[in-house]
Design a protein around this motif. Structure first.
Motif, PDB file in Angstrom:
ATOM      1  N   TYR B  29       0.827  -1.215   0.000  1.00 29.84           N
ATOM      2  CA  TYR B  29       0.000   0.000   0.000  1.00 29.84           C
ATOM      3  C   TYR B  29       0.855   1.256   0.000  1.00 29.84           C
ATOM      4  N   TRP B  31       1.603   4.621   1.942  1.00 28.52           N
ATOM      5  CA  TRP B  31       1.434   5.042   3.341  1.00 28.52           C
ATOM      6  C   TRP B  31       1.804   6.492   3.571  1.00 28.52           C
ATOM      7  N   TYR B  34       2.310   8.241   7.048  1.00 28.31           N
ATOM      8  CA  TYR B  34       1.254   7.807   7.962  1.00 28.31           C
ATOM      9  C   TYR B  34       1.752   7.514   9.374  1.00 28.31           C
ATOM     10  N   VAL B  35       2.873   6.792   9.490  1.00 29.43           N
ATOM     11  CA  VAL B  35       3.318   6.326  10.805  1.00 29.43           C
ATOM     12  C   VAL B  35       3.519   7.507  11.755  1.00 29.43           C
ATOM     13  N   LYS B  36       4.248   8.485  11.280  1.00 30.72           N
ATOM     14  CA  LYS B  36       4.519   9.675  12.114  1.00 30.72           C
ATOM     15  C   LYS B  36       3.244  10.462  12.378  1.00 30.72           C
ATOM     16  N   SER B  38       0.087   9.605  12.184  1.00 27.19           N
ATOM     17  CA  SER B  38      -0.904   8.912  12.999  1.00 27.19           C
ATOM     18  C   SER B  38      -0.495   8.906  14.476  1.00 27.19           C
ATOM     19  N   THR B  39       0.801   8.753  14.716  1.00 22.07           N
ATOM     20  CA  THR B  39       1.283   8.752  16.095  1.00 22.07           C
ATOM     21  C   THR B  39       1.066  10.124  16.727  1.00 22.07           C
ATOM     22  N   TYR B  41      -1.107  12.301  15.877  1.00 22.00           N
ATOM     23  CA  TYR B  41      -2.545  12.481  16.069  1.00 22.00           C
ATOM     24  C   TYR B  41      -3.010  11.732  17.321  1.00 22.00           C
ATOM     25  N   GLY B  42      -2.506  10.528  17.504  1.00 20.86           N
ATOM     26  CA  GLY B  42      -2.884   9.728  18.662  1.00 20.86           C
ATOM     27  C   GLY B  42      -2.463  10.360  19.977  1.00 20.86           C
ATOM     28  N   MET B  43      -1.301  11.011  19.980  1.00 22.79           N
ATOM     29  CA  MET B  43      -0.780  11.557  21.227  1.00 22.79           C
ATOM     30  C   MET B  43      -1.301  12.976  21.470  1.00 22.79           C
ATOM     31  N   HIS B  54      -2.940  15.612  10.093  1.00 21.06           N
ATOM     32  CA  HIS B  54      -3.222  14.194   9.904  1.00 21.06           C
ATOM     33  C   HIS B  54      -4.334  14.011   8.870  1.00 21.06           C
ATOM     34  N   PRO B  74      -5.569  -0.726   4.874  1.00 27.34           N
ATOM     35  CA  PRO B  74      -6.592  -0.972   5.895  1.00 27.34           C
ATOM     36  C   PRO B  74      -6.705   0.203   6.867  1.00 27.34           C
ATOM     37  N   GLY B  75      -7.907   0.605   7.163  1.00 25.71           N
ATOM     38  CA  GLY B  75      -8.131   1.599   8.200  1.00 25.71           C
ATOM     39  C   GLY B  75      -8.054   3.054   7.768  1.00 25.71           C
ATOM     40  N   GLU B  79     -10.327   6.023   9.238  1.00 29.48           N
ATOM     41  CA  GLU B  79      -9.694   7.055  10.052  1.00 29.48           C
ATOM     42  C   GLU B  79      -9.992   8.441   9.482  1.00 29.48           C
TER      43      GLU B  79
END
Lengths: 347, 122
Positions: B29, B31, B34-36, B38-39, B41-43, B54, B74-75, B79
């Motif tokens: 896929y 991305w 995304y990893v950074k 999304s993290t 955004y989560g924190m 995000h 996925p997701g 999101e």
């Protein structure tokens, strides 16, 4: 990574030439992870990570960075932020409460085939004038939601090395030292992603992966950390006690190169266990507690080591500790039973 | 010394595994970052700037995937729908929840639960 690889090859070649008789167990993924193939989960729900170390501020990084590696292994991964929002709307704000929900219940709500528990059980930092490192150890446990069985478990180890780049020579040393004085920060997101990535890659591929089911025959070669002799499973002393050096990590074997590096643990002793102050970790899966030795693999909850192309299951106490015996300065474990692998060992 | 050797060989064996058993495959896929993102955004998702960043990253990933005729990871739809909902674009959000559902049937039950919660329907 490239450099790391070539060093690895060179060292291996050099070692093979010295002719020491250590064996390698070759095992197919199907034999190594039979339950994943038997259950073939399509979707994974990742639960909040549990952190049993002193570092509290890094926990969430592990939860948020695992989606991509698992999805790239071919699994449907439930969208983490939406999952969290859902739990919140149900007044489940405490991660521990979420981890206590029985997997059967999680299946009802999410229709997830499997649930992944992630434990952060090592966190070590080391500093010198010129560098800093952060080491992290993770345990993964994948549980089938239909049966409640653990179908896969794995340990991963990652570290970050920041600051002086050992490959830059003297000129680099001075420049780096100045740069280091300004900033030696570790990016926890990068560290967590690195650890999650190496851990996830051991998992056989899911339905969206290119090698779905095909990777069953794929061979993994693992250097034996134990020897099977006269019905006993011998290991080197450091497997029992580690190299008991005083003081904090830095570890003995690592590349003095800036960046983020990770390894699946898989019984490899390359860290001489310095990084682990304790071999045993407590994992709580689907509401039950397990004491586990992270240098063993577990199948149906029973510990084994690979030796001479066999899965050698060892005797464990009911509390999970694995007793060892000593005889003439040699260390061994009591064998419970042995499973022969189809794949033949290679010396 | 022998220990160190063991150690290094194990390391090389691990690397051999990583290096040879699987020739590197292109990712399944797109991305983006995304990893950074999304993290972060989560924190720190309450921070408006973080949320907007995000949101933009997710949109970029969706556009890029569709442009490359790639399946969206996925997701990602879900999101993005979640953020649209949070920022008051409730009807747009629904479209993305449904996209997640049709792209990944594995999410069907969970997405129905979410939609039931948010829109009071099945």
């Amino acid at each position: 990574m490239k450099r790391l690889l070539s060093i690895g090859f060179l060292t291996l070649t050099a070692f093979l030439l010295t002719g020491c008789g250590q064996t390698i167990s070759q095992v197919s993924k199907g034999e190594f992870y039979p339950k994943v193939y038997a259950h073939q989960p399509k979707s994974i729900l990742v639960l909040p990570a549990r952190n049993t170390t002193t570092s509290v501020d890094a926990t969430d990084h592990f939860r948020y960075t695992i989606t991509k590696p698992l999805a790239e292994q071919g699994y449907y991964v439930f969208p983490v932020h939406l999952v969290d929002a859902f739990f919140k709307s149900e007044n489940l704000t405490d991660p521990e409460m979420v981890r206590q929900i029985p997997v059967k219940k999680l299946k009802e709500i999410f229709d997830a085939d499997a649930v992944l528990y992630v434990d952060i059980n090592t966190w070590d930092t080391g500093y010198t004038v010129f560098s800093s490192n952060v080491d992290v150890g993770l345990s993964f446990s994948l549980v089938d939601t239909k049966t409640g069985e653990e179908i896969w478990q794995n340990n991963a180890y990652a570290y970050s090395y920041q600051g002086l780049d050992g490959n830059n020579g003297l000129a680099g040393l001075i420049v780096s030292a100045i740069a280091t004085a300004i900033n030696t920060g570790t990016d926890y997101t990068a560290l967590a992603y690195t650890a999650n990535n190496v851990g996830s890659r051991q998992l056989p591929q899911g339905v969206y992966g290119r090698a779905y089911q095909k990777d069953m025959e794929e061979k993994i070669a693992i250097l034996d950390s134990a020897r099977l002799e006269n019905g006993k499973l011998y290991v080197d002393e450091y497997f029992i006690s580690g190299i008991k050096t005083e003081g904090k990590v830095p570890l003995k074997v690592r590349q003095y190169q800036k960046g983020y590096f990770a390894f699946p643990v898989n019984n490899l002793n390359f860290f001489q266990h310095n990084g682990y102050s304790n071999y045993y970790v407590t994992q709580e899966i689907n509401g039950k507690k397990f004491l586990r030795n992270r240098f063993f693999q577990y199948e149906n909850g029973f510990p084994y080591l690979l030796a001479n192309g066999k899965k050698v299951f060892v005797f464990a106490e009911s509390d999970g500790t694995i007793p060892h015996s000593e005889e003439n300065g040699k260390y061994y474990f009591q064998i419970d039973h042995i499973v022969d692998l189809k794949t033949q060992p290679k010396s | 010394m022998i220990h160190v050797k063991h150690v290094i060989v194990s390391l090389s064996a691990a690397l051999l595994l990583a290096g040879c058993a699987n020739t590197p495959q292109p990712p399944l896929y797109s991305w983006g970052d995304y990893v950074k993102s999304s993290t972060r955004y989560g924190m720190d998702g309450h921070n408006k700037e973080v949320l907007e960043q995000h949101s933009a990253e997710l949109k970029k990933i969706i556009d890029e995937s569709e442009m490359n005729k790639q399946k969206v990871a996925p997701g990602i739809y879900a999101e993005y729908g979640q953020i649209l909902y949070e920022t008051g674009k409730k009807e747009d959000a629904k479209r993305y929840f449904m996209l997640e559902q049709t792209t990944y049937p594995e999410s069907a039950i969970f997405m129905s639960q979410i939609m039931k919660k948010l829109y009071g329907e099945g």
